[in-house]
Design an enzyme around this catalytic site. Structure first.
Site, PDB file in Angstrom:
ATOM      1  N   THR A 101       0.795  -1.223   0.000  1.00  0.00           N
ATOM      2  CA  THR A 101       0.000   0.000   0.000  1.00  0.00           C
ATOM      3  C   THR A 101       0.825   1.269   0.000  1.00  0.00           C
ATOM      4  O   THR A 101       0.317   2.334  -0.324  1.00  0.00           O
ATOM      5  CB  THR A 101      -0.919   0.036   1.234  1.00  0.00           C
ATOM      6  N   THR A 177       4.047  -5.333   4.205  1.00  0.00           N
ATOM      7  CA  THR A 177       4.669  -5.437   5.526  1.00  0.00           C
ATOM      8  C   THR A 177       4.767  -6.864   6.056  1.00  0.00           C
ATOM      9  O   THR A 177       5.643  -7.165   6.857  1.00  0.00           O
ATOM     10  CB  THR A 177       3.897  -4.584   6.563  1.00  0.00           C
ATOM     11  N   ASP A 178       3.886  -7.768   5.614  1.00  0.00           N
ATOM     12  CA  ASP A 178       3.826  -9.085   6.249  1.00  0.00           C
ATOM     13  C   ASP A 178       5.102  -9.901   6.088  1.00  0.00           C
ATOM     14  O   ASP A 178       5.464 -10.679   6.970  1.00  0.00           O
ATOM     15  CB  ASP A 178       2.639  -9.884   5.711  1.00  0.00           C
ATOM     16  N   LYS A 254       8.227  -8.099  12.178  1.00  0.00           N
ATOM     17  CA  LYS A 254       6.878  -7.565  12.364  1.00  0.00           C
ATOM     18  C   LYS A 254       6.267  -8.235  13.579  1.00  0.00           C
ATOM     19  O   LYS A 254       6.178  -9.459  13.654  1.00  0.00           O
ATOM     20  CB  LYS A 254       6.027  -7.816  11.117  1.00  0.00           C
TER      21      LYS A 254
END
Length: 436
Positions: A101, A177-178, A254
């Site tokens: 994103t 991000t994952d 993360k």
């Protein structure tokens, strides 16, 4: 009949097009809005309207009638082409998009989110970028974070090396991000770099007021212009927009599904804090300075590496399966100091006999693997299992993929796994790392 067929037939019947303002009548309720397109994997049998309130709603096609109010245009992706003048006084930064994103733009008329894959789109979505550098922006691929594969790490490493060879003063990688911490570790092992390489992403999409995309991206450019010639991750350091942290690519993880400050340095402190667009480097961190290393690319990897989490009741079948199916190495996420049930030890011995390195990490994340403390651990060592020291399980997995790309010898791989290649080991465990 699929949703697409339903929708196409419905739209054709009423003479409608995507982008038209329409009225939909369903039983005793009437909706008025702009007809939006839908993704291929959407639920069957629905139309989507953008209401004047700004909200999107789904309306089931069954028992529904529609009429055209006003013809419109189908929303277009991007802002259109325009030249971005280069400033010879500014540094040249490459921005490479892999998806996610952070590199998206919003069509505010419809609320649709689209990837910004040109320099024009990116700068128009984030006009502050022009204050900091000149840009070369490209789309390497457009995938969801969970669809990342080792072969994509290789492609990214080669593209980044090519950009640096062609004069980029720094590289920013827009990433979901994952799995960003996997890619950060992979690039850390594959590349020695004379310039900063910064990965960034966004926890909140840019159509939300709470989006972190803009600040993460701009602070990543600030980091890419800095003197820190390492692979790093730049993400929010707090829930507000006050500052971001710069984390070492092999020590970051993360740690929360949705918080904007989800990324943390594990068994380490952040390299730097970026606040008000100024970078404050951790005085305890001895970083590699810009220009010290020449560019080196070593992107050979082995993709067939297993990743197994120990749990109460785990059987040796998990290890035997990977051996029988030709896996070249295994990472085991053990409990505590690096333990698994004794039932697995014979399988570990078989792996060693068949030249398959097994690396032990810990589910605890913080602290160090130490299999010498208890008898079970000593038996695991005797079976040939190699300690992952204080690496995160994800970094251990990535490093083993890379190590097996360098050699297929068990002993040579063991030496590589215990060599500090890219700052993946901390000299000692500190309570400060855990508390912070």
């Amino acid at each position: 009949m699929t949703y697409k067929e339903n929708a196409e037939k419905f739209i054709e019947t009423y003479g409608l097009s995507i982008g038209d303002k329409i009225q939909v009548n369903k039983e005793d309720i009437t909706y008025t809005g702009i007809l939006l397109d839908r993704p291929e994997d959407a639920d069957d049998g629905y139309l989507v309207l953008k209401l004047s309130s700004g909200y999107n709603i789904g309306v089931a096609i069954e028992n529904t009638a529609a009429e055209l109010i006003e013809k419109g245009e189908k929303p277009k992706i991007g802002f259109g082409k325009s030249e971005i003048p280069a400033d010879p006084k500014k540094q040249n930064i490459s921005i490479v998009s892999t998806g996610g994103t952070v590199s998206s733009v919003i069509d505010y008329r419809t609320g649709a989110v689209h990837p910004a894959f040109t320099a024009s789109d990116l700068v128009k979505a984030n006009p502050e970028l022009l204050d900091y550098a000149n840009y070369n922006v490209k789309a390497l691929y457009n995938i969801l974070s969970e669809d990342m594969k080792p072969e994509y790490w290789v492609k990214a490493a080669r593209e980044i090396a090519n950009d640096i060879s062609n004069g980029s003063d720094g590289v920013v990688i827009a990433h979901g991000t994952d799995t960003m911490h996997y890619t950060a570790a992979a690039l850390s092992f594959m590349l020695k770099t004379p310039v900063p390489i910064i990965l960034t992403g966004a926890q909140r999409s840019s159509d939300r007021p709470s989006s972190d995309a803009n600040i993460n991206l701009i602070d990543s450019v600030v980091a890419a212009k800095s003197d820190i010639a390492e692979v790093c991750v730049c993400m929010h350091g707090s829930l507000n927009d006050k500052y971001t942290y710069l984390h070492k690519g092999t020590k970051v993880r993360k740690m929360h599904t949705s918080r904007r400050d989800t990324f943390r340095s594990i068994n380490a402190q952040p390299i730097a804090k970026i606040e008000n667009k100024k970078i404050n480097i951790n005085p305890d961190y001895a970083y590699t300075k810009r220009g010290v290393n020449g560019l080196e690319l070593n992107a050979n990897i082995e993709e067939k590496v297993g990743f197994i989490k120990s749990f109460p009741g785990i059987s040796s079948d998990y290890i035997e399966y990977h051996i029988d199916n030709g896996y070249k190495g295994l990472v085991v996420e053990g409990t505590g100091l690096g333990h698994v049930p004794n039932d697995l030890i014979d399988s570990f011995k078989r792996a060693r006999d068949e030249n398959i390195p097994v690396i032990m990490t810990s589910q605890c994340l913080y602290g160090r693997v130490n299999m010498n403390v208890y008898s079970t651990g000593r038996n695991i060592i005797d079976s040939g299992v190699i300690s992952g020291v204080d690496m995160t399980p994800e970094t251990t997995y990535v490093k083993l993929c890379w190590a097996l790309g360098q050699s297929d010898s068990y002993n040579e791989v063991k030496e590589i796994m215990h060599e500090d290649i890219a700052g993946e080991f901390s000299e000692k465990s500190s309570i400060k790392d855990f508390l912070n």
